[in-house]
Design a protein around this motif. Structure first.
Motif: not given
Length: 160
Positions: A41-45, A90-91, A115-117, A154-158
């Motif tokens: 079951f694919g999650e974050g990329l 995942l980010a 990473v989160t769960d 998740l997103e990474v900003i700046d």
């Protein structure tokens, strides 16, 4: 993940139907697809260290992909030394760069993978010598100070 050239890379999640795929943003047409194994079951990329990395739900498994072919080039596990069960988000600080970079030629000073769960933690992990290692864990909190559960997208900003 958007890395320029009107192309989106995404992980889709559904047991037996999960994929990593390259999509044309103008038409929505899938240009390249990698089908995961039926039990995944694919999650974050994330785009990290010159590869795509896909987190698999409830397995501690992370697939490493060639960015041009979307073929799996490695299978790795998240560290056992931290409280991590599901595997959701995942980010990377390299997500959203305007272009690919060759493996080993990271264009930013300190590349990070998060990473989160389903719990309340945000984990920073590092990958070296073929192994993920826990770098840091912090509790995610709301503005009111309460622990936030189930952070997923998740997103990474700046890049901070």
């Amino acid at each position: 993940i958007y890395l320029g050239k009107d192309t989106l890379y995404e992980s889709t999640g559904l047991r037996g139907q999960s994929t990593v795929r390259k999509v044309d943003l103008q038409t929505g047409r899938v240009l390249t697809v990698h089908n995961n194994k039926g039990h995944d079951f694919g999650e974050g990329l994330a785009y990290y260290k010159g590869f795509f990395w896909q987190l698999i739900w409830q397995k501690r498994t992370v697939y490493q992909y060639d960015v041009h072919t979307l073929e799996v080039v490695g299978t790795h596990s998240m560290p056992n030394d931290f409280d991590f069960d599901d595997g959701w988000g995942l980010a990377s600080t390299s997500d959203g760069l305007a272009q690919f970079y060759p493996p080993g030629k990271v264009p930013i000073k300190e590349e990070a993978l998060y990473v989160t769960d389903s719990g309340t933690k945000l984990y920073r992990v590092d990958f070296s010598d073929g192994t993920f290692k826990l770098n840091r864990a912090v509790t995610i909190r709301t503005p009111q100070g309460r622990a936030l559960e189930m952070a997923n997208e998740l997103e990474v900003i700046d890049r901070r």
